[in-house]
Write an enzyme that holds these catalytic residues in place. Structure first.
Site, mmCIF file in Angstrom:
data_model
loop_
_atom_site.group_PDB
_atom_site.id
_atom_site.type_symbol
_atom_site.label_atom_id
_atom_site.label_comp_id
_atom_site.label_asym_id
_atom_site.label_seq_id
_atom_site.Cartn_x
_atom_site.Cartn_y
_atom_site.Cartn_z
ATOM 1 N N TRP A 83 2.118 2.883 -2.602
ATOM 2 C CA TRP A 83 1.869 3.807 -3.479
ATOM 3 C C TRP A 83 0.686 4.289 -3.323
ATOM 4 O O TRP A 83 0.149 5.340 -3.547
ATOM 5 C CB TRP A 83 1.644 2.900 -4.935
ATOM 6 C CG TRP A 83 3.087 2.805 -5.552
ATOM 7 C CD1 TRP A 83 4.388 2.867 -5.242
ATOM 8 C CD2 TRP A 83 3.354 2.882 -7.019
ATOM 9 N NE1 TRP A 83 5.320 2.942 -6.150
ATOM 10 C CE2 TRP A 83 4.705 3.109 -7.482
ATOM 11 C CE3 TRP A 83 2.646 3.031 -8.185
ATOM 12 C CZ2 TRP A 83 5.392 2.873 -8.676
ATOM 13 C CZ3 TRP A 83 3.002 2.765 -9.354
ATOM 14 C CH2 TRP A 83 4.449 2.810 -9.586
ATOM 15 N N ASP A 125 -4.621 -6.093 -6.045
ATOM 16 C CA ASP A 125 -3.327 -6.899 -5.882
ATOM 17 C C ASP A 125 -3.789 -8.407 -5.808
ATOM 18 O O ASP A 125 -4.961 -8.883 -5.429
ATOM 19 C CB ASP A 125 -2.806 -6.554 -4.550
ATOM 20 C CG ASP A 125 -1.200 -7.081 -4.641
ATOM 21 O OD1 ASP A 125 -0.244 -6.229 -5.068
ATOM 22 O OD2 ASP A 125 -0.866 -8.235 -4.477
ATOM 23 N N ASP A 176 2.616 -1.072 -10.331
ATOM 24 C CA ASP A 176 3.779 -1.485 -9.717
ATOM 25 C C ASP A 176 3.739 -3.090 -9.806
ATOM 26 O O ASP A 176 4.660 -3.452 -9.126
ATOM 27 C CB ASP A 176 4.061 -0.747 -8.477
ATOM 28 C CG ASP A 176 5.259 -0.554 -8.070
ATOM 29 O OD1 ASP A 176 6.259 -0.592 -8.952
ATOM 30 O OD2 ASP A 176 5.632 -0.785 -6.694
ATOM 31 N N LYS A 185 5.419 -0.037 -14.309
ATOM 32 C CA LYS A 185 6.540 -0.782 -14.231
ATOM 33 C C LYS A 185 6.889 -1.914 -15.121
ATOM 34 O O LYS A 185 6.130 -2.758 -15.209
ATOM 35 C CB LYS A 185 6.828 -1.139 -12.647
ATOM 36 C CG LYS A 185 7.899 -2.124 -12.363
ATOM 37 C CD LYS A 185 8.361 -2.094 -11.003
ATOM 38 C CE LYS A 185 7.759 -3.192 -9.892
ATOM 39 N NZ LYS A 185 8.125 -3.085 -8.944
ATOM 40 N N ASN A 220 -6.355 -11.190 -9.729
ATOM 41 C CA ASN A 220 -5.157 -11.452 -10.598
ATOM 42 C C ASN A 220 -5.199 -10.700 -11.744
ATOM 43 O O ASN A 220 -6.206 -10.823 -12.731
ATOM 44 C CB ASN A 220 -5.198 -12.998 -11.046
ATOM 45 C CG ASN A 220 -3.873 -13.360 -11.531
ATOM 46 O OD1 ASN A 220 -3.200 -12.604 -12.225
ATOM 47 N ND2 ASN A 220 -3.606 -14.664 -11.149
ATOM 48 N N GLY A 222 0.721 -1.203 -0.137
ATOM 49 C CA GLY A 222 -0.001 0.126 -0.077
ATOM 50 C C GLY A 222 0.809 1.186 -0.056
ATOM 51 O O GLY A 222 0.386 2.205 0.289
HETATM 52 C C1 LIG Z 1 6.631 -4.224 -5.761
HETATM 53 S S1 LIG Z 1 5.034 -4.650 -5.140
HETATM 54 C C2 LIG Z 1 4.217 -3.564 -5.008
HETATM 55 C C3 LIG Z 1 4.416 -2.582 -4.173
HETATM 56 C C4 LIG Z 1 3.376 -1.478 -3.654
HETATM 57 N N1 LIG Z 1 3.348 -0.561 -4.788
HETATM 58 C C5 LIG Z 1 3.746 -0.572 -2.865
HETATM 59 O O1 LIG Z 1 4.013 0.717 -2.883
HETATM 60 O O2 LIG Z 1 3.300 -0.974 -1.576
HETATM 61 C C6 LIG Z 1 4.545 -5.623 -6.609
HETATM 62 C C7 LIG Z 1 2.971 -6.342 -6.264
HETATM 63 O O3 LIG Z 1 2.496 -6.944 -7.387
HETATM 64 C C8 LIG Z 1 1.611 -7.863 -7.050
HETATM 65 N N2 LIG Z 1 1.259 -8.977 -8.188
HETATM 66 C C9 LIG Z 1 2.118 -9.494 -8.688
HETATM 67 N N3 LIG Z 1 1.737 -10.453 -9.762
HETATM 68 C C10 LIG Z 1 0.045 -9.959 -9.865
HETATM 69 C C11 LIG Z 1 -0.952 -10.205 -10.484
HETATM 70 N N4 LIG Z 1 -0.725 -11.315 -11.253
HETATM 71 N N5 LIG Z 1 -1.934 -9.817 -10.104
HETATM 72 C C12 LIG Z 1 -2.238 -8.736 -9.286
HETATM 73 N N6 LIG Z 1 -1.132 -8.423 -8.601
HETATM 74 C C13 LIG Z 1 0.006 -9.001 -8.743
HETATM 75 C C14 LIG Z 1 2.416 -8.535 -5.972
HETATM 76 O O4 LIG Z 1 1.490 -9.212 -5.162
HETATM 77 C C15 LIG Z 1 2.961 -7.437 -5.320
HETATM 78 O O5 LIG Z 1 2.152 -7.105 -4.171
#
Ligand SMILES: C[S@@+](CC[C@H](N)C(=O)[O-])C[C@H]1O[C@@H](n2cnc3c(N)ncnc32)[C@H](O)[C@@H]1O
Length: 194
Positions: free
Chosen positions: A50, A66, A110, A150, A82, A48
Site C-alpha cells: 500500500w 506496523d 489495512d 479494512k 502497535n 509495504g
Molecule cells: C494484510 S497485512 C497489510 C499489507 C499491506 N497493506 C501491504 O500492502 O503490504 C496486515 C498488517 O497488519 C499488521 N498488524 C496487525 N495487527 C497490528 C497491530 N496491532 N498494530 C500494528 N499493525 C498490525 C500486520 O503486522 C500486517 O503487516
C-alpha cells in the site's frame, strides 16, 4: 486455496511488495482518496504494498505504522508500533512534526490480526483494531480529510460505521475485486471530515 492467484503474479511482475496493492489502487480509482499534496498516515503497512501505491499519488512524505518491521522506502517515516498501544498517538505526532505536517489529509488502514478461522473472534479483533485506529488518529485528520479502513465484516460493522460516519460527509462500504472472494474483508471509506 490458490494463494498465488493473478494478483500475486501481477504484483511480482510489477514490483509491488504485496498483492494488496491492487485493492488500494481500486479504492483510489473509485473514490479518489489521495491527492498529489496529501499527507497520508497508514496503519498495517508491512510489507509495504500500500505504501508503494500511496507514493504513486502523493509527493509528500508518508507515515507508516506496523507492529512488524518494514524494509525501508524513501520518503517514508516508519513507526514500528502497535495500534492497540495508547502511546502510539504521541509517536505519530513526533513523526508528523519531523515531516513538517500540521495535520493529516488521509488515514488508511489495512491492519488485520492474525486470523484464527473463528469468524466471531476474527471479526471482533478486526473491529477493535478499527476502533483504535480511529481513536488514535481522527483528531490528527484535518477538515475535509478522508479515511479508509479494512474490517472483517460482521455484527459490529454497522455499529462501527454509525459511530464514525457522523464525523464525515460521505461513507461507503466497498469490496475491491482484488479481495479474495471468500474473504469477509471489506473496506470502509469515509470522505470529507467535517
Ligand atoms: C494484510 S497485512 C497489510 C499489507 C499491506 N497493506 C501491504 O500492502 O503490504 C496486515 C498488517 O497488519 C499488521 N498488524 C496487525 N495487527 C497490528 C497491530 N496491532 N498494530 C500494528 N499493525 C498490525 C500486520 O503486522 C500486517 O503487516
Amino acid at each position: 486455496m490458490d494463494r498465488k492467484d493473478k494478483y500475486y503474479t501481477r504484483a511480482k511482475k510489477e514490483n509491488y511488495r504485496s498483492r494488496a496493492s491492487y485493492k488500494l489502487l481500486e479504492i483510489q480509482s473509485k473514490f479518489n482518496i489521495i491527492k498529489p499534496d496529501s499527507y497520508v498516515l497508514e496503519f498495517g503497512s508491512s510489507p509495504g504494498g500500500w505504501t508503494q501505491v500511496v507514493q504513486q499519488f502523493t509527493e509528500k512524505p508518508v507515515i507508516s505504522v506496523d507492529i512488524n518491521k518494514m524494509e525501508p522506502i524513501d520518503n517514508v517515516l516508519f513507526i514500528q508500533g502497535n495500534i492497540n498501544d495508547p502511546g502510539l498517538t504521541s509517536k505519530i505526532r513526533d513523526s508528523m512534526i519531523s515531516a513538517g505536517m500540521n495535520s493529516l489529509d488521509v488515514i488508511i488502514s489495512d491492519a488485520m490480526i492474525k486470523t484464527s478461522g473463528n469468524y466471531d473472534r476474527d471479526h471482533y479483533g478486526s473491529y477493535l483494531l478499527c476502533e483504535n485506529v480511529m481513536e488514535r488518529s481522527l483528531s490528527l485528520l484535518g477538515s475535509g480529510g478522508n479515511a479508509v479502513l479494512k474490517q472483517f465484516q460482521g455484527d459490529s460493522t454497522n455499529t462501527f460505521v454509525n459511530t464514525w460516519k457522523k464525523y464525515f460527509n460521505f461513507y461507503k462500504i466497498t469490496k475491491p475485486n482484488a479481495s479474495r472472494q471468500h474473504s469477509r474483508e471489506v473496506y470502509i471509506v469515509f470522505k470529507g471530515k467535517i
